[in-house]
Design a protein around this motif. Sequence first.
Motif, PDB file in Angstrom:
ATOM      1  N   ALA A  83       3.149  11.178  -2.826  1.00 43.40           N
ATOM      2  CA  ALA A  83       4.612  11.778  -3.450  1.00 43.40           C
ATOM      3  C   ALA A  83       5.160  10.206  -4.574  1.00 43.40           C
ATOM      4  CB  ALA A  83       4.851  12.600  -2.548  1.00 43.40           C
ATOM      5  N   ASP A  84       5.166   9.797  -3.653  1.00 41.00           N
ATOM      6  CA  ASP A  84       5.988   8.194  -3.882  1.00 41.00           C
ATOM      7  C   ASP A  84       4.960   7.664  -5.876  1.00 41.00           C
ATOM      8  OD1 ASP A  84       7.507   8.719  -2.347  1.00 41.00           O
ATOM      9  OD2 ASP A  84       6.203   6.835  -0.467  1.00 41.00           O
ATOM     10  N   VAL A  85       5.763   7.538  -6.730  1.00 40.47           N
ATOM     11  CA  VAL A  85       5.524   7.315  -7.601  1.00 40.47           C
ATOM     12  C   VAL A  85       6.466   5.672  -8.396  1.00 40.47           C
ATOM     13  CG1 VAL A  85       4.644   7.853 -10.056  1.00 40.47           C
ATOM     14  CG2 VAL A  85       4.509   9.497  -7.990  1.00 40.47           C
ATOM     15  N   GLY A  86       5.420   5.184  -8.475  1.00 42.55           N
ATOM     16  CA  GLY A  86       6.268   3.892  -9.628  1.00 42.55           C
ATOM     17  C   GLY A  86       5.028   2.515  -9.240  1.00 42.55           C
ATOM     18  N   THR A 123      -7.495   4.383  -4.616  1.00 43.12           N
ATOM     19  CA  THR A 123      -7.800   4.721  -6.095  1.00 43.12           C
ATOM     20  C   THR A 123      -6.782   4.791  -7.009  1.00 43.12           C
ATOM     21  OG1 THR A 123      -8.626   6.741  -5.070  1.00 43.12           O
ATOM     22  CG2 THR A 123     -10.410   5.236  -4.747  1.00 43.12           C
ATOM     23  N   THR A 124      -5.675   5.230  -6.110  1.00 38.94           N
ATOM     24  CA  THR A 124      -5.080   5.737  -7.448  1.00 38.94           C
ATOM     25  C   THR A 124      -3.549   4.633  -8.025  1.00 38.94           C
ATOM     26  OG1 THR A 124      -3.273   5.839  -4.976  1.00 38.94           O
ATOM     27  CG2 THR A 124      -4.484   7.963  -6.067  1.00 38.94           C
ATOM     28  N   LEU A 125      -3.670   4.052  -8.754  1.00 35.90           N
ATOM     29  CA  LEU A 125      -2.766   3.614  -9.698  1.00 35.90           C
ATOM     30  C   LEU A 125      -1.133   3.710  -9.291  1.00 35.90           C
ATOM     31  CD1 LEU A 125      -3.081   0.895 -11.312  1.00 35.90           C
ATOM     32  CD2 LEU A 125      -2.526   2.200 -13.282  1.00 35.90           C
ATOM     33  N   ASN A 126      -0.089   2.378  -8.857  1.00 31.16           N
ATOM     34  CA  ASN A 126       1.205   3.436  -8.904  1.00 31.16           C
ATOM     35  C   ASN A 126       1.787   3.839  -8.058  1.00 31.16           C
ATOM     36  OD1 ASN A 126       1.049   0.372 -10.254  1.00 31.16           O
ATOM     37  ND2 ASN A 126       1.084   1.755 -12.297  1.00 31.16           N
ATOM     38  N   GLY A 143       0.901  -0.883   0.296  1.00 28.94           N
ATOM     39  CA  GLY A 143       0.090  -0.273  -0.043  1.00 28.94           C
ATOM     40  C   GLY A 143       1.045   0.907  -0.096  1.00 28.94           C
ATOM     41  N   GLY A 144       1.751   1.164  -0.833  1.00 25.20           N
ATOM     42  CA  GLY A 144       2.785   2.251  -1.094  1.00 25.20           C
ATOM     43  C   GLY A 144       4.300   2.010  -0.367  1.00 25.20           C
TER      44      GLY A 144
END
Length: 182
Positions: free
Chosen positions: A92-95, A85-88, A13-14
């Motif tokens: 601020a953590d993206v990928g 609900t946010t994909l990948n 989850g992140g």
Amino acid sequence: MENGKTETAIFAGGCFWCTEAFFTDLKGVEKVTSGYIGGTVANPTYKEVCTGTTGHAEAIQITYNPEEVAYEDLLEIFFATHDPTTLNRQGADVGTQYRSEIFYTTPAQKASAENFIKLLTDQNIYEGKKVVTKISSASTFYPAEEYHQDYYAQNSNQPYCQMVITPKLDKLKKNYKNKLKQ
């Protein structure tokens, strides 16, 4: 993956620094291990996973006593402490390594996760946003390097921890007081 009285739950989850902190203080949780799962590289390192090319997610493996905490309670905390609900990405953590994914270890866990997501969707908890959390069979879980274990407990004054983890943890302690260890 059952062992006597304990069972295993695996959630992505992140950032695992965040997710680990949320489950450590729950009643019935015996151990939380940060690590990597769902990729194609054996024994990945943090540096490799951060490139987003290994296919792994940062995740936590929770060893818990189902007589003290239900899997559904773990699911509730999981969904209450990140944005499914946010994909990948999480904040601020993206990928892809920051994706929302449940890695089930039993058919019952799979059914519970599917039912939980259906309930969230049916009740429109995320106000029209689609839950993108994947549900996958658990593959090999690789524990992260030692300095990632108990990260928040050892680094709570670090700026990332103060800005991202502490406010969520305070909210968790307020909303789930009855589920926390004394």
